[in-house]
Motif scaffolding. Structure first.
Motif, PDB file in Angstrom:
ATOM      1  N   LEU A 294       4.069  -7.752   1.235  1.00 45.09           N
ATOM      2  CA  LEU A 294       2.803  -7.616   0.525  1.00 45.09           C
ATOM      3  C   LEU A 294       1.668  -8.236   1.322  1.00 45.09           C
ATOM      4  O   LEU A 294       0.575  -7.663   1.439  1.00 45.09           O
TER       5      LEU A 294
ATOM      6  N   GLU B 208      -1.486  -9.314  -3.375  1.00 44.99           N
ATOM      7  CA  GLU B 208      -1.251  -8.230  -4.331  1.00 44.99           C
ATOM      8  C   GLU B 208      -2.565  -7.630  -4.831  1.00 44.99           C
ATOM      9  O   GLU B 208      -2.701  -6.409  -4.956  1.00 44.99           O
ATOM     10  N   GLN B 209      -3.561  -8.494  -5.097  1.00 47.71           N
ATOM     11  CA  GLN B 209      -4.865  -8.009  -5.542  1.00 47.71           C
ATOM     12  C   GLN B 209      -5.547  -7.181  -4.461  1.00 47.71           C
ATOM     13  O   GLN B 209      -6.183  -6.159  -4.753  1.00 47.71           O
TER      14      GLN B 209
ATOM     15  N   VAL C  12      -4.041  -5.458  -2.075  1.00 46.35           N
ATOM     16  CA  VAL C  12      -3.333  -4.188  -1.949  1.00 46.35           C
ATOM     17  C   VAL C  12      -3.713  -3.246  -3.091  1.00 46.35           C
ATOM     18  O   VAL C  12      -3.904  -2.035  -2.880  1.00 46.35           O
ATOM     19  N   GLU C  13      -3.834  -3.774  -4.294  1.00 47.28           N
ATOM     20  CA  GLU C  13      -4.145  -2.922  -5.445  1.00 47.28           C
ATOM     21  C   GLU C  13      -5.590  -2.441  -5.451  1.00 47.28           C
ATOM     22  O   GLU C  13      -5.874  -1.300  -5.817  1.00 47.28           O
ATOM     23  N   SER C  14      -6.543  -3.316  -5.045  1.00 46.31           N
ATOM     24  CA  SER C  14      -7.964  -2.966  -5.131  1.00 46.31           C
ATOM     25  C   SER C  14      -8.562  -2.538  -3.793  1.00 46.31           C
ATOM     26  O   SER C  14      -9.704  -2.088  -3.745  1.00 46.31           O
ATOM     27  N   ARG C  15      -7.787  -2.727  -2.712  1.00 51.56           N
ATOM     28  CA  ARG C  15      -8.236  -2.424  -1.341  1.00 51.56           C
ATOM     29  C   ARG C  15      -9.361  -3.343  -0.899  1.00 51.56           C
ATOM     30  O   ARG C  15     -10.117  -3.015   0.021  1.00 51.56           O
TER      31      ARG C  15
END
Length: 235
Positions: free
Chosen positions: A176, A215-216, A218-221
């Motif tokens: 991640l 993780e944030q 990766v999720e929000s770019r």
């Protein structure tokens, strides 16, 4: 140990090692404990960081109630097994003077005998395996010997599952973080070291775990907020 017992423990050890998670492992341990020993119910107490104690597995509600009573009154055979080497036997919970608060309370639940054995390896103590009976003087020397052998097998299996689960979490976290680094490298035209430094700095300044920051991203770019991203990249 009889031949049938040796076969049982060998098969049990293989089954326990085949379980993929610690949760599945502890559930299987208490199920096997009822077969291996002269008990009516069984449970496991685990000690986590900062001495947080929890019931990890129980074959009946009264087991969890017994554990909670020990935590509430700060006394009981399971807690003693956590704190001291060796095993603890309660032959009559209602009259045992070692636990004047827990004993009578748990006797009202129908638990009249208890046998508690530590779950530990040479490197670490994980918790205790706790066996309960509805009758007085339920556990004899043979039960203690079997329970201690069973607990050694269970401890090794639990340790292996715990370590494997921890390693998998570590691998997942590294993947991640690597993905988050790649996103920051592309977005801000920076190298891998600088991208990791940005993630680590944000983690430290905002008191958020590095894995959660990644993780944030990766999720929000992007970093959790545009203003934060600008300030981090300016450092």
């Amino acid at each position: 140990m009889t031949e049938s017992q040796s076969v049982f423990f060998a098969e049990m050890a293989l089954d326990l090692h085949a379980e993929p998670t610690t949760e599945r492992t502890v559930d299987r341990i208490v199920a096997y404990a009822k077969i291996a020993t002269n008990c009516d119910e069984a449970g496991i107490m685990l000690v986590h960081a900062r001495n947080r104690i929890e019931t990890a597995a129980a074959t009946a509600k009264c087991v969890g109630d017994s554990h909670n009573l020990q935590i509430r009154h700060d006394e009981g055979p399971c807690l003693d097994a956590l704190d001291n080497p060796g095993s603890i036997i309660a032959n009559n919970t209602a009259t045992d003077s070692r636990w004047p608060k827990w004993g009578p309370a748990v006797a009202e639940l129908g638990i009249r005998s208890a046998l508690c054995v530590g779950l530990e390896t040479h490197d670490r103590r994980y918790g205790s395996l706790n066996l309960y009976s509805n009758t007085v003087n339920a556990f004899v020397a043979d039960d203690l010997a079997v329970a201690e052998i069973f607990a050694r097998h269970a401890s090794v299996a639990f340790s292996a599952a715990h370590n494997e689960e921890g390693l998998q979490l570590a691998v997942d976290a590294r993947k991640l973080i690597g993905q988050a680094q790649g996103i920051l490298m592309e977005r801000f035209n920076i190298d891998a070291d600088r991208a990791f430094a940005v993630l680590r700095r944000f983690s430290q300044q905002h008191n958020v775990k590095l894995r959660d920051v990644a993780e944030q991203v990766v999720e929000s770019r992007r970093l959790p907020s545009s203003s934060s991203a600008r300030s981090e990249m300016a450092l």
